[in-house]
Design a protein around this motif. Structure first.
Motif, PDB file in Angstrom:
ATOM      1  N   VAL A 112       0.683  -0.840   0.222  1.00 22.23           N
ATOM      2  CA  VAL A 112      -0.296  -0.385  -0.169  1.00 22.23           C
ATOM      3  C   VAL A 112       0.983   0.951   0.405  1.00 22.23           C
ATOM      4  N   TYR A 118      -4.340   1.555  -2.683  1.00 25.98           N
ATOM      5  CA  TYR A 118      -5.242   1.405  -1.570  1.00 25.98           C
ATOM      6  C   TYR A 118      -7.201   1.138  -2.126  1.00 25.98           C
ATOM      7  N   ILE A 121      -7.033  -2.784  -3.545  1.00 29.17           N
ATOM      8  CA  ILE A 121      -7.258  -3.790  -2.661  1.00 29.17           C
ATOM      9  C   ILE A 121      -9.160  -4.777  -2.690  1.00 29.17           C
ATOM     10  N   GLU A 122      -9.491  -4.015  -2.873  1.00 24.93           N
ATOM     11  CA  GLU A 122     -10.839  -4.292  -2.987  1.00 24.93           C
ATOM     12  C   GLU A 122     -11.594  -5.510  -3.595  1.00 24.93           C
ATOM     13  N   ILE A 135      -0.495  -6.575   4.539  1.00 24.71           N
ATOM     14  CA  ILE A 135      -0.350  -5.134   4.133  1.00 24.71           C
ATOM     15  C   ILE A 135       1.238  -4.852   4.009  1.00 24.71           C
ATOM     16  N   ILE A 147      -8.202  -0.598   6.339  1.00 17.24           N
ATOM     17  CA  ILE A 147      -8.446  -1.939   6.252  1.00 17.24           C
ATOM     18  C   ILE A 147      -8.959  -2.810   6.771  1.00 17.24           C
ATOM     19  N   SER A 151     -12.009  -5.085   5.399  1.00 14.41           N
ATOM     20  CA  SER A 151     -11.914  -5.871   4.983  1.00 14.41           C
ATOM     21  C   SER A 151     -12.631  -7.489   4.810  1.00 14.41           C
TER      22      SER A 151
END
Length: 188
Positions: A112, A118, A121-122, A135, A147, A151
């Motif tokens: 990240v 950032y 990520i999803e 991370i 996060i 998450s």
């Protein structure tokens, strides 16, 4: 295996990440139940994994760092067929996804470094479906906390962890474990 991996992360929140033979020997003396193997090549990776397993620890091989392996599914197949590794680590979602399809535990490692990483990520997690995400660098408390909150996948933090306070702040931020190559951290 995946259940055993998740239980080991919860029981032993510090992961010894080894980058050479000296570190390997030292990590076997630690209480870390999960070992991240960050070095080796196709000729010695089975022996490295064997040493970790002989110490009754879980061996997670970082595919991207093993000399002689390519960034293709066949690398995951090789680790599964020719070593006793419990799972893999990779920055490549396709390899993590393939490991999951083979029943191996998997860690998607995410650097990240900016807002684009950032925001991505999803999408990467949805594509790869890892058991956990890692991370890096860990020492961004506000980002790590965010996060962890968003998450659905458990989070490990690693990189630049230097002392007990770092570990405690990361665990308080919501990570399930902290990985480190810093040998002092392994013995907290």
């Amino acid at each position: 295996m995946k259940k055993e991996f998740m239980e080991a992360l919860e029981d032993s929140p510090i992961i010894a990440a080894v980058k050479d033979d000296r570190g390997l020997e030292k990590c076997l003396e630690s209480d870390s139940r999960v070992i991240f193997i960050l070095y080796g090549d196709i000729c010695n990776i089975a022996d490295i994994v064997r040493k970790v397993k002989a110490a009754d620890k879980l061996a997670m091989v970082h595919l991207d760092l093993i000399n002689g392996l390519s960034a293709k599914d066949i690398a995951v197949d090789f680790i599964r067929k020719y070593t006793a590794a419990d799972g893999i680590i990779s920055t490549k979602p396709a390899l993590v996804k393939h490991a999951g399809e083979l029943g191996m535990s998997s860690v998607l490692r995410l650097f990240v470094i900016d807002s684009m990483a950032y925001e991505n990520i999803e999408k990467q997690v949805r594509t790869a479906r890892p058991d956990v995400i890692e991370i890096l660098p860990a020492m961004m408390p506000k980002i790590v906390r965010k996060i962890c909150k968003i998450s659905q996948t458990p989070v490990i933090a690693g990189g630049l962890v230097t002392n007990k306070e770092d570990v405690m702040s990361l665990l308080q931020a919501g990570v399930v474990s902290v990985s480190s190559t810093n040998q002092a951290i392994w013995f907290l």
